[in-house]
Design a protein around this motif. Structure first.
Motif, short mmCIF file in Angstrom:
data_model
loop_
_atom_site.label_atom_id
_atom_site.label_comp_id
_atom_site.label_asym_id
_atom_site.label_seq_id
_atom_site.Cartn_x
_atom_site.Cartn_y
_atom_site.Cartn_z
N LEU A 205 0.81 -1.20 0.00
CA LEU A 205 0.00 0.00 0.00
C LEU A 205 0.86 1.26 0.00
O LEU A 205 0.51 2.25 -0.66
N ASP A 206 1.96 1.25 0.73
CA ASP A 206 2.84 2.42 0.75
C ASP A 206 3.27 2.80 -0.66
O ASP A 206 3.34 3.98 -1.02
N VAL A 207 3.60 1.80 -1.45
CA VAL A 207 4.06 2.04 -2.82
C VAL A 207 2.90 2.49 -3.70
O VAL A 207 3.05 3.36 -4.55
N ILE A 208 1.71 1.91 -3.49
CA ILE A 208 0.53 2.31 -4.25
C ILE A 208 0.25 3.80 -4.02
O ILE A 208 -0.05 4.54 -4.96
N LEU A 209 0.34 4.24 -2.78
CA LEU A 209 0.11 5.65 -2.47
C LEU A 209 1.14 6.54 -3.15
O LEU A 209 0.80 7.60 -3.69
N GLN A 210 2.38 6.14 -3.14
CA GLN A 210 3.41 6.96 -3.78
C GLN A 210 3.22 7.00 -5.30
O GLN A 210 3.42 8.04 -5.94
N ASP A 211 2.86 5.86 -5.88
CA ASP A 211 2.60 5.83 -7.32
C ASP A 211 1.45 6.76 -7.66
O ASP A 211 1.48 7.47 -8.68
N TYR A 212 0.43 6.80 -6.82
CA TYR A 212 -0.74 7.65 -7.04
C TYR A 212 -0.35 9.13 -7.10
O TYR A 212 -0.79 9.86 -8.00
N VAL A 213 0.46 9.59 -6.17
CA VAL A 213 0.78 11.01 -6.13
C VAL A 213 1.82 11.42 -7.17
O VAL A 213 2.11 12.62 -7.32
N LEU A 214 2.37 10.48 -7.92
CA LEU A 214 3.27 10.84 -9.02
C LEU A 214 2.56 11.68 -10.08
O LEU A 214 3.22 12.38 -10.85
N SER A 215 1.23 11.62 -10.13
CA SER A 215 0.50 12.49 -11.07
C SER A 215 0.84 13.96 -10.84
O SER A 215 0.82 14.75 -11.79
N ASN A 216 1.13 14.34 -9.60
CA ASN A 216 1.48 15.73 -9.33
C ASN A 216 2.76 16.13 -10.04
O ASN A 216 2.94 17.30 -10.41
N VAL A 217 3.65 15.18 -10.24
CA VAL A 217 4.91 15.47 -10.94
C VAL A 217 4.69 15.48 -12.45
O VAL A 217 5.09 16.39 -13.15
N TYR A 218 4.03 14.44 -12.95
CA TYR A 218 3.78 14.35 -14.39
C TYR A 218 2.92 15.51 -14.90
O TYR A 218 3.10 16.00 -16.02
N LEU A 219 1.98 15.95 -14.08
CA LEU A 219 1.08 17.04 -14.47
C LEU A 219 1.55 18.40 -13.93
O LEU A 219 0.80 19.37 -14.00
#
Length: 291
Positions: A205-219
């Motif tokens: 889950l920790d990794v899932i959460l970090q993957d989720y917030v990567l949208s802030n970087v890509y966008l």
């Protein structure tokens, strides 16, 4: 079979996504699972015209799972709306994507049509079940955060949402070749689907959460441009109030996971009872996701 969501499990800080991307996006997440990178595996291309395009499996050799498996890359891709430039279209054509699933409303699709990869078929799945999606007026940032969390909870409780997500996961399980799913910004509806796939793969889950917030970087550039426009047209107060609508926060995804626990007890029950997936379909997805 699945790692179950829990409100009490450790959360990562918002600032970690930018650090991960600067260090080679995905590699920090992979090492967090105890993995190592295979340097001979090509990275997923970054697209200028579709900035939130990425591989669900992560980067490098792919995310590791809690049961010692590794996610396959090049199977499922996620993105924002496919406003592909000629150069990016040629790049995407090389990935062999055969199916595109558009999670937007009819009005969103009418406003901005997809440019499909060569040879790909397109299917629409209206997650929200409405003709259009228009962000609500908000007076404070707290109002905007509350809306985003409510939207995430509705992914679990809403009938149209459950029907669309169930249909999509079924299609992904039964499909062949590389497949892509997307919404408008590729962060909310798309982010939930990606989180479900990572959960099915048994990514922590920790990794899932970090993957989720990567949208802030890509966008990041898009978010900055929208914020600047809002500030110029409607003032700093409105720009500040609406800021949470433009990005993602781990608390949005956590709200969805908490609702899974409240409504169904486990992720497996949500997938089977809420989304109507057969156990064999979930197993097929798992087999496509990991090796």
């Amino acid at each position: 079979m699945l790692g179950e969501p829990s409100a009490g499990r450790r959360r990562f800080l918002k600032g970690s996504a930018g650090a991960m991307l600067a260090a080679g996006f995905g590699s920090t997440l992979l090492s967090a699972c105890g993995g190592s990178l295979e340097v001979d595996q090509p990275e997923t291309p970054r697209l200028v015209s579709v900035t939130n395009f990425r591989d669900v499996g992560g980067a490098g050799a792919g995310y590791l799972t809690v049961d010692g498996k590794q996610m396959r890359r090049g199977v499922f891709y996620r993105a924002n709306v496919l406003t592909l430039s000629g150069t990016d279209a040629a790049t995407l054509d090389k990935l062999g994507i055969v199916s595109v699933y558009d999670l937007r409303t009819p009005a969103e699709i009418t406003r901005t049509a997809d440019v499909l990869p060569m040879g790909a078929t397109s299917s629409t799945l209206n997650v929200l079940g409405t003709n259009d999606f228009i962000a609500p007026p908000v007076e404070t940032a707290a109002d905007a955060v509350a809306f985003m969390q409510a939207q995430a909870r509705a992914y679990v409780t809403g009938a149209p949402q459950r029907a669309a997500f169930g249909a999509l996961l079924g299609a992904l399980a039964n499909g062949t070749g590389a497949q892509l799913f997307h919404s408008n910004a590729g962060k909310d509806r798309t982010g939930w689907v990606a989180a479900l796939l990572l959960s099915i793969a048994n990514v922590p889950l920790d990794v899932i959460l970090q993957d989720y917030v990567l949208s802030n970087v890509y966008l990041g550039s898009s978010i900055a441009a929208q914020t600047s426009t809002l500030r110029a047209q409607q003032g700093a107060a409105i720009a500040t109030a609406r800021a949470p609508l433009l990005d993602v926060d781990e608390n949005y995804l956590q709200a969805g996971f908490d609702q899974v626990q409240a409504s169904y007890g486990t992720m497996t029950s949500y997938l089977t009872q809420g989304l109507g997936l057969a156990t064999a379909t979930i197993e097929a997805l798992h087999n496509r996701l990991v090796h």
